[in-house]
Scaffold this active site. Structure first.
Site, PDB file in Angstrom:
ATOM      1  N   ASP A 295       0.818  -1.203   0.000  1.00 49.73           N
ATOM      2  CA  ASP A 295       0.000   0.000   0.000  1.00 49.73           C
ATOM      3  C   ASP A 295       0.855   1.257   0.000  1.00 49.73           C
ATOM      4  O   ASP A 295       1.939   1.291   0.586  1.00 49.73           O
ATOM      5  CB  ASP A 295      -0.893  -0.008   1.248  1.00 49.73           C
ATOM      6  CG  ASP A 295      -2.002   1.014   1.178  1.00 49.73           C
ATOM      7  OD1 ASP A 295      -2.333   1.472   0.071  1.00 49.73           O
ATOM      8  OD2 ASP A 295      -2.538   1.373   2.246  1.00 49.73           O
TER       9      ASP A 295
ATOM     10  N   ASN B 116     -10.468  -2.751  -6.622  1.00 55.42           N
ATOM     11  CA  ASN B 116      -9.618  -1.815  -7.365  1.00 55.42           C
ATOM     12  C   ASN B 116     -10.120  -1.490  -8.765  1.00 55.42           C
ATOM     13  O   ASN B 116      -9.667  -0.521  -9.383  1.00 55.42           O
ATOM     14  CB  ASN B 116      -8.184  -2.357  -7.461  1.00 55.42           C
ATOM     15  CG  ASN B 116      -7.432  -2.303  -6.151  1.00 55.42           C
ATOM     16  OD1 ASN B 116      -6.501  -3.082  -5.923  1.00 55.42           O
ATOM     17  ND2 ASN B 116      -7.821  -1.401  -5.251  1.00 55.42           N
TER      18      ASN B 116
END
Length: 238
Positions: free
Chosen positions: A21, A69
């Site tokens: 991340d 996503n």
């Protein structure tokens, strides 16, 4: 439970899961296009995976693209898919030369292009007999989806409700031979698991790092192992 290898006084986790991340925020902080963060993140991933192998970690899983996503901008998603084409082709061949097996966890029918599916299948095929560690990619992956799809397989097989056990569910997960996660690492300061390997994370230790993924260095792997070594795992015991 998952076995662990001891090197001197260090206890090396058998399976480390990375939630990679912070790529976009890393780029923004430097005034760079978001896509540059993903590019840098890919290069860092190669370094960290290689170092994990050198440090004796048997299984490494990287959470590279979740089912959520797809909601990002078309430009970003298209770029990521091109990046994955490179990762699942050229990079996998580099990994294969090192004797590492590659697995993909995730749904291969929803939104994923035929080209990527072919690369995924080829990568798993050419590396399936490799014995020097396993690298898994959570791609088009969601932990709740994995469990739902495992249950759907069991139902289709006609198993009676009273015969469904945790062991049976585990046998129907994506690549059930991959062991539970010992240590989950998330970068960028966020403290949540974001639907990552929910079943295999049942007894995982967790570490949340403030640094963003593109700032990770090889030296961080040794620090991660040292952190793990200093933990007392009880698995529900005293």
């Amino acid at each position: 439970m998952t076995g662990r290898m001891t090197r001197g006084k260090r206890i090396v986790p058998n399976h480390v899961g990375f939630i990679v991340d912070g790529n976009r925020r890393w780029a923004r902080e430097r005034g760079l296009p978001t896509l540059e963060g993903h590019k840098r993140g890919f290069e860092v991933l190669k370094e960290i995976v290689d170092e994990c192998g050198k440090q004796g970690i048997g299984y490494v899983t990287a959470y590279v693209f979740s089912t959520e996503n797809w909601s990002r901008s078309k430009k970003e998603v298209d770029y990521l898919m091109r990046l994955f084409e490179t990762m699942f082709d050229k990079y996998i061949r580099e990994v294969h030369e090192k004797g590492v097996r590659v697995c993909f966890l995730g749904n291969r029918t929803m939104n994923v292009s035929a080209k990527l599916v072919k690369l995924i299948e080829e990568a798993e095929e050419i590396t399936r007999d490799n014995k020097k560690g396993t690298l898994s990619f959570c791609f088009n992956y969601g932990g709740t989806l994995e469990i739902a799809e495992a249950m759907a397989k069991i139902v289709r097989a006609g198993v009676a409700p009273e015969d469904i056990t945790p062991e049976l569910i585990e046998e129907n997960l994506y690549h059930p031979e991959i062991p539970p996660v010992d240590f989950m690492i998330r970068t960028s300061g966020e403290q949540r698991i974001s639907n990552f390997m929910l079943w295999r994370m049942a007894y995982a230790e967790m570490l949340f790092l403030d640094k963003k993924w593109p700032d990770m260095e090889r030296e961080d792997v040794a620090k991660i192992i040292n952190n793990f070594s200093n933990r007392q795992r009880r698995f529900g015991g005293n």
